[in-house]
Design an enzyme around this catalytic site. Structure first.
Site, PDB file in Angstrom:
ATOM      1  N   GLY A 233       0.946  -1.095   0.482  1.00  0.00           N
ATOM      2  CA  GLY A 233       0.485  -0.043   0.295  1.00  0.00           C
ATOM      3  C   GLY A 233       0.937   1.185   0.219  1.00  0.00           C
ATOM      4  N   GLU A 271     -12.655   6.831  -1.040  1.00  0.00           N
ATOM      5  CA  GLU A 271     -13.875   5.972   0.028  1.00  0.00           C
ATOM      6  C   GLU A 271     -14.284   5.889   1.223  1.00  0.00           C
ATOM      7  OE1 GLU A 271     -16.948   4.135   0.718  1.00  0.00           O
ATOM      8  OE2 GLU A 271     -16.558   2.941  -0.672  1.00  0.00           O
ATOM      9  N   LEU A 272     -14.084   6.715   2.484  1.00  0.00           N
ATOM     10  CA  LEU A 272     -13.442   6.035   3.831  1.00  0.00           C
ATOM     11  C   LEU A 272     -15.223   6.067   3.928  1.00  0.00           C
ATOM     12  CD1 LEU A 272     -11.179   9.141   4.260  1.00  0.00           C
ATOM     13  CD2 LEU A 272     -10.939   6.565   2.431  1.00  0.00           C
ATOM     14  N   CYS A 305     -19.192   0.394   4.888  1.00  0.00           N
ATOM     15  CA  CYS A 305     -19.329   1.771   4.903  1.00  0.00           C
ATOM     16  C   CYS A 305     -20.870   2.481   4.943  1.00  0.00           C
ATOM     17  CB  CYS A 305     -18.021   1.877   4.018  1.00  0.00           C
ATOM     18  SG  CYS A 305     -17.364   1.793   3.409  1.00  0.00           S
ATOM     19  N   GLY A 468     -26.901  -0.610   0.054  1.00  0.00           N
ATOM     20  CA  GLY A 468     -27.936  -0.545  -0.796  1.00  0.00           C
ATOM     21  C   GLY A 468     -27.984   0.052  -1.691  1.00  0.00           C
ATOM     22  N   ALA A 469     -27.108   0.917  -2.128  1.00  0.00           N
ATOM     23  CA  ALA A 469     -26.899   2.087  -2.922  1.00  0.00           C
ATOM     24  C   ALA A 469     -26.929   1.152  -4.483  1.00  0.00           C
ATOM     25  CB  ALA A 469     -26.048   2.878  -2.924  1.00  0.00           C
TER      26      ALA A 469
HETATM   27  C1  UN1 Z   1     -19.039  -0.235   1.214  1.00  0.00           C
HETATM   28  O1  UN1 Z   1     -19.370  -0.672   2.458  1.00  0.00           O
HETATM   29  O2  UN1 Z   1     -17.721   0.400   1.360  1.00  0.00           O
HETATM   30  O3  UN1 Z   1     -24.466   0.500  -0.661  1.00  0.00           O
HETATM   31  C2  UN1 Z   1     -19.439  -0.393  -0.156  1.00  0.00           C
HETATM   32  C3  UN1 Z   1     -24.208   0.247  -0.754  1.00  0.00           C
HETATM   33  C4  UN1 Z   1     -23.226  -0.869  -0.526  1.00  0.00           C
HETATM   34  C5  UN1 Z   1     -22.051  -0.795  -1.036  1.00  0.00           C
HETATM   35  C6  UN1 Z   1     -21.208  -0.215   0.190  1.00  0.00           C
HETATM   36  N1  UN1 Z   1     -24.424  -1.248  -2.747  1.00  0.00           N
HETATM   37  O4  UN1 Z   1     -24.920  -0.769   0.350  1.00  0.00           O
END
Ligand code: UN1
Length: 523
Positions: A233, A271-272, A305, A468-469
């Site tokens: 990394g 994407e944190l 996330c 769940g996007a």
């Molecule tokens: C993540 O947790 O890094 O929207 C991504 C959502 C998933 C993606 C999560 N489609 O929960």
């Protein structure tokens, strides 16, 4: 069900379908390699603690060669017309459809998701393939009217070259695919450093992807460097030959990556962490709100996330909503995710269980009361797994440090409000700004939430949860969540460099802004 034998049987089936072995390489630099330093990583399942495989990892020496090979592939791949690259990505999507069940189960075995969530992740990869195929014919640049006679002014987009992607354990392949397939149709080559907790999924995916390229007579474009030490990394962050680094992970590591990449004027997509809240108003449909909050808080055992970590509830709903939520949390079955009725599997490792316990302790010390959960669970036959009870805490001040911190576990803080402005103030008082939700059928409340004084997050949901996007929208957050955008919409532009082109097709040389600079007259 749930015995070591069943899990071993799953493992054998999955390994056979995906071409995995007990001893496997985590270094793909154009071919699978053993790693110059001979270091190895033991991968364990969080379900029962059993070792799944032994992975050869990459070192700094391997990394230099890998980057050179990746650039050699780039020279070939980037010359192929984008729609033809799209055809390859379409074939990748077809191959993923074939391996959907095995990959979903491998994700379940390796990171403890339920198989349906594991398959959902593979579906997310397939969806982004489809999106990327369409995109391969829509990498549009703009044409502008030039202010000069006989001039053409337009923009077009080129790939950056070799792009570095660093991913977290919780979405061991979907998040990579958002980056990788979009980057690939633009003409980039991808170097992937996955989480060491999810090395096998990365290995299986890399294998499948490059098989497809090989079938098309093309060089590999998806490179892989598994590492357990953090060395790779750091190499990636420093590496001038990686003009873009897309990093998914914690805020603290994200800040280190940003500092190192910015210091060399490279680009980042970050994407944190998230610290997502759902506001439930008196005008909410209680059934939808209950299910939306429960899914948001408990899916992937609270390790997304996008997990709902804060419930901002109108005070008038305390007596009706809270008891139902508490009984829903209590009814959810925690255990072996391979069992059909289990909804909440294990946390990823012992450290995550420790963080869960510590957060609950801090919340109690800050004045919180446990309404549900607060237990480390021991599942018979799976004693070495990492299970915890979904937890609800009430009465913790909204600005308490523990509420402002993302703990990757199924813990939900109940916060109360009276006026909607107060709900927004509570909502926005955390450092993170990834996802948000409001449950309400009141147009005024909903529009206020979506206005500039409402949610400060990158993702705003109405009558659906924070998690769940879909892939079609751009995914990412504000503030400490990093500001990056991945996946759909026009997020592709981050994987390309824009070139503004001015063409003079006339017999004169008019200059912009009416400037004259006629050297011939002065001679
Ligand atoms: C993540 O947790 O890094 O929207 C991504 C959502 C998933 C993606 C999560 N489609 O929960």
């Amino acid at each position: 069900m749930g015995s070591g034998n069943d899990i071993r049987a799953f493992r054998e089936r999955v390994f056979a379908d995906l071409g995995l072995y007990q001893e496997v390489s985590g270094l793909f630099d154009g071919g699978w390699g053993a790693g110059a330093q001979g270091r190895r990583l033991a991968v364990h399942s969080p379900i029962d603690g059993a070792q799944l495989a032994d992975v050869a990892v990459a070192s700094e020496e391997d990394f230099g060669r890998l980057i050179e090979n990746a650039w050699a592939s780039f020279r070939e791949w980037s010359r192929i017309p984008a729609p033809k690259r799209g055809e390859v990505v379409r074939a990748i999507g077809e191959r993923l459809r074939r391996h959907m069940d095995s990959l979903g189960l491998l994700i379940a075995l390796e990171v403890g998701k339920t198989p349906i969530e594991g398959r959902g992740e593979v579906q997310e990869m397939i969806d982004i393939c489809d999106f990327a195929v369409g995109l391969s014919r829509q990498l549009y640049g703009k044409t502008m009217a030039s202010e000069r006679l006989n001039h053409r002014l337009y923009e077009h987009w080129h790939p950056h070259g070799v792009v570095g992607v660093i991913t977290a354990f919780n979405f061991p392949c979907a998040v990579w695919s958002w980056n990788a397939f979009i980057a690939a149709v633009i003409g980039n080559v991808v170097v992937w450093k996955p989480s060491p907790e999810a090395a096998l999924t990365a290995i299986a995916v890399t294998n499948i992807m490059n098989e497809v390229l090989d079938d098309h007579g093309l060089p590999p474009i998806f490179f892989l460097a598994v590492d357990e030490s953090g060395e790779i990394g750091k190499c990636m962050s420093r590496e001038l030959r990686l003009p873009l680094i897309s990093f998914t992970g914690s805020v603290s590591t994200g800040k280190e990556v940003a500092a190192a990449v910015n210091a060399r004027l490279g680009r980042t997509i970050l994407e944190l962490g998230g610290n997502n809240a759902a506001i439930v108003t008196p005008d909410a449909d209680p059934e939808i709100a209950l299910r939306g909050v429960a899914f948001g808080a408990l899916a992937t055992a609270g390790q997304r996330c996008t997990t709902t970590r804060r419930l901002i509830l109108h005070e008038s709903l305390s007596d009706s909503f809270i008891p139902r939520l508490v009984s829903a949390f209590g009814a959810v079955k925690v255990g072996n995710p391979l069992e059909p009725d289990v909804l909440v599997g294990p946390l990823i490792n012992r450290g995550a269980v420790d963080s869960y316990c510590a957060a609950i302790g801090q919340a109690q010390a800050a004045g919180g009361t446990v309404l549900a959960g607060n237990a480390v669970e021991t599942i018979p036959g799976l004693e070495a797994g990492h299970y915890v009870a979904p937890t609800i805490l009430d009465g913790v001040p909204p600005d308490a440090e523990v509420v402002r911190t993302e703990t990757f576990a199924p813990i939900l803080y109940v916060l109360r409000y009276r006026a909607l402005d107060e709900a927004f103030a509570i909502h926005n008082c955390v450092p993170q700004g990834l996802s948000s939700a409001i449950f309400s059928n009141n147009l005024r409340e909903v529009e206020a939430f979506l206005s500039v004084v409402g949610s400060d997050c990158g993702l705003a949901n109405v009558n659906t949860g924070t998690a769940g996007a879909e892939i079609g929208g751009a995914f990412g957050g504000e503030k400490d969540s990093g500001g990056g955008r991945e996946s759909g919409s026009d997020a592709w532009k981050a994987y390309a460099r824009r070139q503004t082109v001015t063409i003079n097709f006339g017999p004169d040389l008019p200059l912009s802004q009416g400037v004259t600079f006629d050297v011939s007259q002065r001679q």
